[in-house]
Design a protein around this motif. Structure first.
Motif, short mmCIF file in Angstrom:
data_model
loop_
_atom_site.label_atom_id
_atom_site.label_comp_id
_atom_site.label_asym_id
_atom_site.label_seq_id
_atom_site.Cartn_x
_atom_site.Cartn_y
_atom_site.Cartn_z
N ASN A 92 0.82 -1.21 0.00
CA ASN A 92 0.00 0.00 0.00
C ASN A 92 0.86 1.26 0.00
O ASN A 92 0.52 2.25 -0.66
N LYS B 66 1.00 4.02 -3.32
CA LYS B 66 0.21 5.21 -3.06
C LYS B 66 0.15 6.10 -4.31
O LYS B 66 1.10 6.15 -5.09
N TYR C 167 -12.57 4.91 3.11
CA TYR C 167 -11.82 4.48 4.28
C TYR C 167 -10.45 3.94 3.86
O TYR C 167 -10.32 3.23 2.86
N THR C 168 -9.45 4.27 4.66
CA THR C 168 -8.08 3.82 4.38
C THR C 168 -7.32 3.68 5.68
O THR C 168 -7.63 4.34 6.69
N ASP C 169 -6.33 2.80 5.69
CA ASP C 169 -5.46 2.64 6.85
C ASP C 169 -4.31 3.63 6.85
O ASP C 169 -3.60 3.76 7.85
N PRO D 51 -4.64 6.51 -1.06
CA PRO D 51 -4.47 5.06 -1.19
C PRO D 51 -4.58 4.59 -2.63
O PRO D 51 -5.21 5.23 -3.48
N LEU E 96 -11.14 11.24 2.52
CA LEU E 96 -10.35 10.08 2.90
C LEU E 96 -10.42 9.96 4.42
O LEU E 96 -9.90 10.81 5.15
N CYS F 226 -9.64 7.99 7.93
CA CYS F 226 -8.75 7.04 8.60
C CYS F 226 -9.17 6.96 10.07
O CYS F 226 -9.11 7.96 10.80
N ARG G 158 -9.06 15.10 3.92
CA ARG G 158 -8.62 13.96 4.72
C ARG G 158 -9.12 14.17 6.14
O ARG G 158 -9.02 15.28 6.70
N GLY H 29 -11.91 -0.57 0.44
CA GLY H 29 -11.17 -1.51 -0.39
C GLY H 29 -11.25 -2.92 0.16
O GLY H 29 -11.16 -3.13 1.37
N SER I 71 -9.16 -5.98 -0.30
CA SER I 71 -7.90 -6.43 -0.89
C SER I 71 -7.78 -7.95 -0.84
O SER I 71 -8.13 -8.58 0.16
#
Length: 601
Positions: A336, A340, A365-367, A373, A392, A394, A423, A549, A551
């Motif tokens: 990831n 990016k 949503y993203t880590d 992402p 975005l 987190c 963000r 996502g 994955s």
């Protein structure tokens, strides 16, 4: 190894079958032990704080009991046993017994570990030192000294010397106190297992599990359902499967000695690297204590075929699980980070991102706390349209009970203003309710609106050339007349609070989830700020979608067979059968859009 030590200790403390010779009575004892174990684990979800007030009196009663009995046996059977404290008798014993004396060291060390609870980290150093010096050590010393005095006159009662040395009127009261003390000690070990799993999960070394905090004030009091029932099954298997305290003691002895031996080597590294001790002093510590512990460990390993193989086998299994999960998690995170979306590529697309911008807000949503992402570029490349406003999100869990609402949100901008990309890092405490979907969506809107106003004052000035990632600022409930949330009744009509002091948004929002946003006429607002706020409100009226996502992690074709097995088989199996990410639990499924993506690691 610590987790293995936990349930080995559980199985070692409860069984008393070694003193029972009748087969029918032995079956009854096993049934009672199983009932006690099931009862202990079944009560874990209530939390230890509701019964903790009983722990100290039980433990103190047990220590006083064994100390009194030990003193009585010493004075009654052989007062001269005090001479055994002299190191001369240790040397004489080893010289006379030779190999047999060396083999007995593995069982001797269990006398020390009777008082070693695995959750000592929940207490302060002064309290531990005071308790061990003034209560635990003297009580154990007198107890084992009394048993030694009894055995000097009763050589045939080695297997059950403690209970046979009791005066007849004290047998059943001592038995009850011993059972209660075993339950308290078992509770300490179970709590330690929960703490170990939580710490491993936080470090990315164990699959995600559900952690329930049973106390609002003490962060260490937790309950993990999956681990609780797995421990129950393992304890019942060890306790009933062996059916003999000797074999369980062998397993527990190897587990404890291995932990002590490894801890000594790790302590050497801490002394030299962290405390900056001289390498000679650190190695001296390692050699001195390592030799003593190695002597005991080598003796305990002789019991490997008679129960000692259990902690070794379970350690290998747990190590394989933890290594596979950690290896797969790190590989996915590196993928990831390496994939990016670069800000240069994002800026080259222009404000429209070369796709149709449809009305609405997309919460992705993203880590990752920085950068865009890879799932975003994957989404844009496969679909011809995206939302008018992109946020975005987190979600982070912090080790405090509650995060105040005005400190919970960090908001920043991604790219120029024309991109309408933001963000938002949301921080939840372990007692905060992160599943209030409507309130969460409302908070996101209000805090982005406040950020837009704050940015216009120059507090969070944004220069794409010098800082492409943008600056994050903490925003909360402000009194500025930017975006206001007007609560609605169930029928969609405006809800008017009875008290004028209830105009603060938090109170009506708890009563009415439906809100309507309004942009008051404020001459202080800049025209560009008003335009951006109006566009934000227009997008919110069009609807909010949650994008996540999904994955699929696979090893590359040129990877080794071992790596393919770890990633494709073990890691993916753990991902499918473990708890989902924290963010998934807060997303309404009716508004959820999952985007599949293949991660080749």
């Amino acid at each position: 190894m610590s987790l293995v030590q936990c349930f080995c200790k559980l199985g070692y403390m409860i069984p008393i079958s070694a003193i029972v010779h009748n087969m029918r009575l032995l079956c009854v004892i096993h049934l009672l032990i199983a009932i006690i174990l099931i009862g202990i684990f079944a009560l874990q979800h209530f939390g230890t704080h509701k019964l903790a007030f009983m722990f100290a009196p039980i433990v103190l009663s047990w220590l006083f009991c064994i100390a009194s009995i030990g003193l009585y046996n010493t004075l009654h059977w052989n007062p001269g046993v005090f001479r055994a404290v002299s190191p001369f008798y240790i040397y004489n014993f080893m010289k006379r017994t030779g190999r047999e004396g060396w083999a007995s060291l593995g069982g001797i060390l269990l006398c020390i570990t009777e008082a070693m609870f695995a959750d000592l980290g929940h207490f302060s150093q002064p309290s531990i030192k005071l308790a061990f010096t003034c209560a635990v050590y003297p009580s154990l010393f007198l107890a084992y000294l009394g048993q030694a005095a009894y055995l000097t006159k009763n050589h045939t009662d080695i297997r059950s010397s403690f209970y046979k040395s009791l005066p007849r009127p004290l047998y059943w009261p001592t038995f009850v106190i011993a059972t209660l003390a075993s339950i308290v000690s078992s509770q300490a070990v179970i709590s330690a297992a929960f703490s170990i799993i939580k710490q491993c999960s936080a470090l990315g070394c164990f699959p995600r599990v559900k952690v329930i905090h049973t106390s609002k004030n003490v962060s260490g009091q937790i309950y993990i359902p999956e681990v609780n029932w797995i421990l129950l099954v393992l304890c019942l298997a060890v306790t009933i499967g062996f059916g003999d305290a000797v074999q369980i003691g062998n397993a527990y002895g190897i587990a404890v000695l291995s932990v002590m031996f490894v801890t000594t080597f790790l302590m050497t590294l801490v002394m030299h690297i962290v405390w900056k001790w001289n390498i000679v002093l650190a190695l001296g510590f390692c050699v001195f204590f390592g030799f003593i512990e190695g002597l005991y460990l080598s003796a305990a390993l002789t019991k490997f075929p008679r129960g000692g193989w259990v902690p070794v086998a379970l350690s290998v299994a747990f190590m394989a699980i933890m290594y596979s999960w950690h290896y797969g998690t790190i590989a996915k995170y590196k993928f990831n980070m390496e994939n990016k979306v670069s800000m240069k590529w994002l800026l080259s697309l222009g404000p429209s991102l070369q796709i149709v911008r449809v009305p609405g807000i997309g919460l992705m949503y993203t880590d990752l706390a920085t950068g865009v992402p890879a799932i975003f570029s994957h989404f844009v490349a496969n679909l011809p349209a995206f939302h008018q406003i992109v946020v975005l999100v987190c979600v982070k869990s912090v080790p405090v009970p509650h995060v105040p609402v005005h400190e919970r949100y960090l908001v920043g901008r991604v790219g120029p203003k024309e991109y309408r990309m933001y963000r938002c890092i949301v921080r939840f405490g372990y007692k905060d309710n992160s599943k209030d979907d409507n309130d969460f969506e409302t908070r996101i809107m209000l805090n982005i609106g406040e950020f837009i106003q704050t940015e216009s004052t120059g507090v969070a000035s944004h220069d794409v050339d010098s800082d492409p990632e943008g600056k994050m600022i903490v925003v909360g409930d402000s009194n500025s007349a930017g975006i206001q949330a007007l609560p609605l009744a169930a029928d969609g009509q405006l809800f008017i609070p009875k008290s004028s002091s209830s105009s603060h948004i938090e109170s009506p929002l708890k009563l009415r989830k439906k809100v309507k946003f309004d942009l008051p006429q404020n001459p202080k607002l800049d025209a560009s700020v008003r335009e951006e706020l109006a566009e934000l409100l227009q997008a919110q009226e069009a609807g909010v979608a949650y994008l996540m996502g999904h994955s699929h992690v696979r090893a590359r074709r040129n990877s080794s067979v071992l790596k393919k097995f770890i990633i494709n088989v073990v890691y993916n199996f753990l991902r499918r059968n473990s708890r989902g990410p924290h963010a998934v639990l807060s997303v309404p499924h009716t508004s959820l859009i999952e985007v599949g993506m293949l991660c080749l690691v």
